[in-house]
Design a protein around this motif. Sequence first.
Motif, PDB file in Angstrom:
ATOM      1  N   PHE A   1       0.833  -1.206   0.000  1.00  0.00           N
ATOM      2  CA  PHE A   1       0.000   0.000   0.000  1.00  0.00           C
ATOM      3  C   PHE A   1       0.865   1.252   0.000  1.00  0.00           C
ATOM      4  O   PHE A   1       2.068   1.210   0.289  1.00  0.00           O
ATOM      5  CB  PHE A   1      -0.930   0.012   1.218  1.00  0.00           C
ATOM      6  N   ALA A   2       0.243   2.360  -0.325  1.00  0.00           N
ATOM      7  CA  ALA A   2       0.881   3.675  -0.245  1.00  0.00           C
ATOM      8  C   ALA A   2       0.306   4.424   0.950  1.00  0.00           C
ATOM      9  O   ALA A   2      -0.843   4.199   1.347  1.00  0.00           O
ATOM     10  CB  ALA A   2       0.628   4.463  -1.525  1.00  0.00           C
ATOM     11  N   ILE A   3       1.108   5.318   1.526  1.00  0.00           N
ATOM     12  CA  ILE A   3       0.645   6.108   2.667  1.00  0.00           C
ATOM     13  C   ILE A   3      -0.610   6.909   2.297  1.00  0.00           C
ATOM     14  O   ILE A   3      -1.515   7.094   3.106  1.00  0.00           O
ATOM     15  CB  ILE A   3       1.754   7.057   3.155  1.00  0.00           C
ATOM     16  N   SER A   4      -0.681   7.353   1.044  1.00  0.00           N
ATOM     17  CA  SER A   4      -1.856   8.115   0.612  1.00  0.00           C
ATOM     18  C   SER A   4      -3.132   7.291   0.712  1.00  0.00           C
ATOM     19  O   SER A   4      -4.221   7.830   0.943  1.00  0.00           O
ATOM     20  CB  SER A   4      -1.663   8.603  -0.824  1.00  0.00           C
ATOM     21  N   GLU A   5      -3.015   5.961   0.583  1.00  0.00           N
ATOM     22  CA  GLU A   5      -4.198   5.105   0.720  1.00  0.00           C
ATOM     23  C   GLU A   5      -4.684   5.085   2.172  1.00  0.00           C
ATOM     24  O   GLU A   5      -5.895   5.063   2.422  1.00  0.00           O
ATOM     25  CB  GLU A   5      -3.876   3.695   0.247  1.00  0.00           C
ATOM     26  N   VAL A   6      -3.756   5.068   3.104  1.00  0.00           N
ATOM     27  CA  VAL A   6      -4.148   5.143   4.520  1.00  0.00           C
ATOM     28  C   VAL A   6      -4.860   6.463   4.767  1.00  0.00           C
ATOM     29  O   VAL A   6      -5.884   6.526   5.454  1.00  0.00           O
ATOM     30  CB  VAL A   6      -2.908   5.010   5.435  1.00  0.00           C
ATOM     31  N   ASP A   7      -4.309   7.522   4.190  1.00  0.00           N
ATOM     32  CA  ASP A   7      -4.889   8.856   4.319  1.00  0.00           C
ATOM     33  C   ASP A   7      -6.314   8.885   3.748  1.00  0.00           C
ATOM     34  O   ASP A   7      -7.206   9.558   4.281  1.00  0.00           O
ATOM     35  CB  ASP A   7      -3.989   9.861   3.596  1.00  0.00           C
ATOM     36  N   GLN A   8      -6.537   8.162   2.662  1.00  0.00           N
ATOM     37  CA  GLN A   8      -7.856   8.128   2.047  1.00  0.00           C
ATOM     38  C   GLN A   8      -8.857   7.310   2.864  1.00  0.00           C
ATOM     39  O   GLN A   8     -10.023   7.668   2.958  1.00  0.00           O
ATOM     40  CB  GLN A   8      -7.769   7.545   0.632  1.00  0.00           C
ATOM     41  N   TRP A   9      -8.393   6.223   3.440  1.00  0.00           N
ATOM     42  CA  TRP A   9      -9.291   5.327   4.171  1.00  0.00           C
ATOM     43  C   TRP A   9      -9.734   5.908   5.508  1.00  0.00           C
ATOM     44  O   TRP A   9     -10.873   5.713   5.924  1.00  0.00           O
ATOM     45  CB  TRP A   9      -8.597   3.981   4.403  1.00  0.00           C
ATOM     46  N   TRP A  10      -8.832   6.584   6.204  1.00  0.00           N
ATOM     47  CA  TRP A  10      -9.140   7.044   7.564  1.00  0.00           C
ATOM     48  C   TRP A  10      -8.913   8.554   7.672  1.00  0.00           C
ATOM     49  O   TRP A  10      -7.787   9.041   7.575  1.00  0.00           O
ATOM     50  CB  TRP A  10      -8.255   6.330   8.580  1.00  0.00           C
ATOM     51  N   SER A  11      -9.989   9.282   7.899  1.00  0.00           N
ATOM     52  CA  SER A  11      -9.895  10.741   7.975  1.00  0.00           C
ATOM     53  C   SER A  11      -9.099  11.204   9.195  1.00  0.00           C
ATOM     54  O   SER A  11      -8.548  12.302   9.190  1.00  0.00           O
ATOM     55  CB  SER A  11     -11.301  11.348   8.014  1.00  0.00           C
ATOM     56  N   ASP A  12      -9.030  10.393  10.248  1.00  0.00           N
ATOM     57  CA  ASP A  12      -8.290  10.787  11.451  1.00  0.00           C
ATOM     58  C   ASP A  12      -6.802  10.461  11.367  1.00  0.00           C
ATOM     59  O   ASP A  12      -6.062  10.634  12.342  1.00  0.00           O
ATOM     60  CB  ASP A  12      -8.905  10.148  12.700  1.00  0.00           C
TER      61      ASP A  12
END
Length: 407
Positions: A358-369
């Motif tokens: 995964f990319a860090i941007s995907e984590v950013d997209q999945w979880w707003s917090d």
Amino acid sequence: MADTLAGPSHFQVLPRASLKHSGRQYHKRIPALKIPKGRALSGKTDEQVLFQSGAASCRGAHARNRAMLSCAAASAEPAASSTLSELDLVPVLNLQGMIEPEVPAGTAASVFAIFDEGKKLQFVGFSKDLRNSLRTVFSRRPDKAFFYKAVNLPQLDQNEMVAIRTAWFEEVGGAPTGNKLAMERKAWSEPVAAGAISERGRLEAAKSQALELLVMIKSRGCKEEFVAKPDLLLEGKVDFEPAAALTEEELAQRREQAAQLSKATRTVAFTLDDEPSQFELRIRNNYKTNGGRMFDVNVTFEDRETTHRVIVGKEYYEDFDLDPEEVLVMTFQFLLKKKTPRQTEGMLLSSQFNINYFAISEVDQWWSDFVNEWTNIGKTLQGDGKFWRMNRCETDLAVAWLRRHGK
């Protein structure tokens, strides 16, 4: 009835201490793999009796065992304690994917206990070569052999070893299934039977069984080489050749590799469910990409290691005076707090986060917090609204519908 302990000549046959009655302890032993002449545990030949019969009461036998255990703990300098609960729980596979237990110089024998992934005791055995004994039980039961504890002894003393094992059984409330149940004891102590019915099918069935075991071994992250014994394959059974002893040069090389791996490993303390916790993150590879860095990492948490490939975009570290490695640590800390499954297989559902790659941007997209991880260190990462969150669109539409209809 005797215990047949797994493996080639480095495993031995010792009797089980009688725990249920005060009758005789018999000379009878179950046939095991052939032990080369002169390699029996007591120093006698394989034909000689290893344990003398007796008619003492169960209470008296236990008292003697405890006395011998005390002597064992005092005389075995390499072991700090032979009480099972006080011994270190060590992964069977080290960080390099190898089976290389630390055995003090001068060790003549070991008593070892095998634990599964949930740290439940499975089997207790004896060994003259702990490394190959662990290789043997691991190759036979890769689904069960995850951790071990061991006492290393400076002398081959069968009574001392049986006493330690008996004390461990008493300590945990009885023998584990690998020593107590006949089928389980066979699975730990004998070569794996391929189950061929006809004589003609034995070899092919054994080859197939060997390949299946090798796949399981590799899936555990093991880098050891395992070669099936050809004579056993002809009998429709599978066991693997013992590993050759490491030279001093090889040992020095392995120690250097271990030291380098240790330097590449971070131990991260964090809070999970209001309780202190920690995980280890080891960076195996670090690549430069057009948009940042890409890492291959191993994460060890709650005694389970998983592998991941992660892309860290420069927008997450370049303007914040952060190292890409710091962002990597923050991300896994966040994912562990979210209790995100750390392993996924096959085709993923839209509700599953691909934590394998995964990319860090995907984590950013999945979880707003996720932005709070930057707020916590005094940074400001662009917040909610910069992504169209596909994983949340169905929920958002449902909320809009309810509001429109006054629900």
